[in-house]
Design a protein around this motif. Structure first.
Motif, PDB file in Angstrom:
ATOM      1  N   THR A  76       0.838  -1.195   0.000  1.00 51.79           N
ATOM      2  CA  THR A  76       0.000   0.000   0.000  1.00 51.79           C
ATOM      3  C   THR A  76       0.876   1.249   0.000  1.00 51.79           C
ATOM      4  O   THR A  76       0.617   2.195  -0.741  1.00 51.79           O
ATOM      5  CB  THR A  76      -0.928   0.006   1.225  1.00 51.79           C
ATOM      6  OG1 THR A  76      -1.743  -1.174   1.172  1.00 51.79           O
ATOM      7  CG2 THR A  76      -1.822   1.234   1.248  1.00 51.79           C
ATOM      8  N   ASP A  77       1.936   1.235   0.809  1.00 51.52           N
ATOM      9  CA  ASP A  77       2.809   2.404   0.894  1.00 51.52           C
ATOM     10  C   ASP A  77       3.483   2.703  -0.442  1.00 51.52           C
ATOM     11  O   ASP A  77       3.500   3.855  -0.888  1.00 51.52           O
ATOM     12  CB  ASP A  77       3.872   2.214   1.982  1.00 51.52           C
ATOM     13  CG  ASP A  77       3.278   2.193   3.373  1.00 51.52           C
ATOM     14  OD1 ASP A  77       2.161   2.730   3.570  1.00 51.52           O
ATOM     15  OD2 ASP A  77       3.922   1.638   4.281  1.00 51.52           O
ATOM     16  N   LEU A  78       4.041   1.686  -1.083  1.00 50.17           N
ATOM     17  CA  LEU A  78       4.709   1.904  -2.361  1.00 50.17           C
ATOM     18  C   LEU A  78       3.707   2.342  -3.426  1.00 50.17           C
ATOM     19  O   LEU A  78       3.976   3.263  -4.205  1.00 50.17           O
ATOM     20  CB  LEU A  78       5.450   0.647  -2.812  1.00 50.17           C
ATOM     21  CG  LEU A  78       6.175   0.750  -4.151  1.00 50.17           C
ATOM     22  CD1 LEU A  78       7.179   1.902  -4.158  1.00 50.17           C
ATOM     23  CD2 LEU A  78       6.873  -0.569  -4.476  1.00 50.17           C
ATOM     24  N   ALA A  79       2.555   1.720  -3.470  1.00 49.54           N
ATOM     25  CA  ALA A  79       1.538   2.103  -4.458  1.00 49.54           C
ATOM     26  C   ALA A  79       1.114   3.566  -4.260  1.00 49.54           C
ATOM     27  O   ALA A  79       0.967   4.309  -5.231  1.00 49.54           O
ATOM     28  CB  ALA A  79       0.329   1.180  -4.373  1.00 49.54           C
ATOM     29  N   ARG A  80       0.943   3.988  -3.024  1.00 49.20           N
ATOM     30  CA  ARG A  80       0.559   5.381  -2.745  1.00 49.20           C
ATOM     31  C   ARG A  80       1.674   6.341  -3.180  1.00 49.20           C
ATOM     32  O   ARG A  80       1.400   7.404  -3.723  1.00 49.20           O
ATOM     33  CB  ARG A  80       0.270   5.595  -1.259  1.00 49.20           C
ATOM     34  CG  ARG A  80      -0.933   4.847  -0.728  1.00 49.20           C
ATOM     35  CD  ARG A  80      -2.233   5.213  -1.435  1.00 49.20           C
ATOM     36  NE  ARG A  80      -2.712   4.016  -2.119  1.00 49.20           N
ATOM     37  CZ  ARG A  80      -3.449   3.963  -3.209  1.00 49.20           C
ATOM     38  NH1 ARG A  80      -3.871   5.045  -3.784  1.00 49.20           N
ATOM     39  NH2 ARG A  80      -3.819   2.830  -3.748  1.00 49.20           N
ATOM     40  N   GLU A  81       2.933   5.964  -2.927  1.00 44.62           N
ATOM     41  CA  GLU A  81       4.058   6.805  -3.351  1.00 44.62           C
ATOM     42  C   GLU A  81       4.130   6.890  -4.874  1.00 44.62           C
ATOM     43  O   GLU A  81       4.367   7.968  -5.429  1.00 44.62           O
ATOM     44  CB  GLU A  81       5.370   6.274  -2.788  1.00 44.62           C
ATOM     45  CG  GLU A  81       5.519   6.545  -1.304  1.00 44.62           C
ATOM     46  CD  GLU A  81       6.855   6.086  -0.762  1.00 44.62           C
ATOM     47  OE1 GLU A  81       7.874   6.211  -1.481  1.00 44.62           O
ATOM     48  OE2 GLU A  81       6.881   5.617   0.385  1.00 44.62           O
ATOM     49  N   LEU A  82       3.924   5.760  -5.540  1.00 46.14           N
ATOM     50  CA  LEU A  82       3.942   5.762  -7.005  1.00 46.14           C
ATOM     51  C   LEU A  82       2.817   6.623  -7.566  1.00 46.14           C
ATOM     52  O   LEU A  82       3.006   7.329  -8.561  1.00 46.14           O
ATOM     53  CB  LEU A  82       3.853   4.340  -7.550  1.00 46.14           C
ATOM     54  CG  LEU A  82       5.067   3.451  -7.323  1.00 46.14           C
ATOM     55  CD1 LEU A  82       4.782   2.037  -7.823  1.00 46.14           C
ATOM     56  CD2 LEU A  82       6.303   4.018  -7.986  1.00 46.14           C
ATOM     57  N   LEU A  83       1.656   6.560  -6.942  1.00 42.50           N
ATOM     58  CA  LEU A  83       0.500   7.333  -7.413  1.00 42.50           C
ATOM     59  C   LEU A  83       0.809   8.830  -7.416  1.00 42.50           C
ATOM     60  O   LEU A  83       0.307   9.564  -8.262  1.00 42.50           O
ATOM     61  CB  LEU A  83      -0.710   7.033  -6.521  1.00 42.50           C
ATOM     62  CG  LEU A  83      -2.055   7.575  -6.947  1.00 42.50           C
ATOM     63  CD1 LEU A  83      -2.440   7.058  -8.326  1.00 42.50           C
ATOM     64  CD2 LEU A  83      -3.114   7.189  -5.937  1.00 42.50           C
ATOM     65  N   GLU A  84       1.667   9.258  -6.532  1.00 41.01           N
ATOM     66  CA  GLU A  84       1.993  10.682  -6.415  1.00 41.01           C
ATOM     67  C   GLU A  84       2.989  11.169  -7.456  1.00 41.01           C
ATOM     68  O   GLU A  84       3.104  12.371  -7.677  1.00 41.01           O
ATOM     69  CB  GLU A  84       2.545  10.955  -5.016  1.00 41.01           C
ATOM     70  CG  GLU A  84       1.574  10.532  -3.947  1.00 41.01           C
ATOM     71  CD  GLU A  84       1.258  11.612  -2.970  1.00 41.01           C
ATOM     72  OE1 GLU A  84       2.006  12.584  -2.894  1.00 41.01           O
ATOM     73  OE2 GLU A  84       0.240  11.459  -2.280  1.00 41.01           O
TER      74      GLU A  84
END
Length: 127
Positions: A76-84
């Motif tokens: 979840t953390d990596l996906a959220r960072e990538l989304l940004e």
């Protein structure tokens, strides 16, 4: 090189999954471990091969490649960072990227600005 043999990365923001396709692992020489590198400034994602475990590497589950076309990393953390890093990316969507092998770095580099939106149904049937 055909589309299905090019190094490929899929980011599924709906389920927070990063899928590293077999073609990417093949291009890297089927490493035992991989490391995901992100350059927010350049909207790039790198997958680097490692032959041993490091604090930032992930083990490649080669058994899953016997039955699937990719390995899946859930974060979840990596996906959220990538989304940004890409203002065009939307939550709950799936994006596919083709990569380029950088032999000198033992890495495949993906340009997030060249990603392609794919539909969940289309992707599910391709798996």
């Amino acid at each position: 090189m055909s589309r299905w043999h090019s190094p490929m990365l899929v980011v599924d923001f709906k389920y927070n999954i990063i899928r590293i396709h077999r073609s990417t692992l093949d291009a890297l020489g089927n490493p035992e471990y991989v490391e995901i590198l992100v350059s927010p400034k350049h909207v790039r994602i790198g997958i680097r091969a490692h032959d041993k475990q490091t604090i930032t590497s992930q083990k490649v589950n080669s058994e899953s490649l016997l039955h699937q076309r990719s390995i899946q990393l859930y974060s979840t953390d990596l996906a959220r960072e990538l989304l940004e890093i890409n203002p065009k990316w939307k939550n709950d969507q799936i994006y596919r990227m083709e990569g380029v092998l950088i032999n000198s770095e033992n890495m495949v580099l993906f340009n997030g600005m060249d990603s392609e939106l794919i539909h969940s149904e289309e992707y599910a049937t391709a798996q």
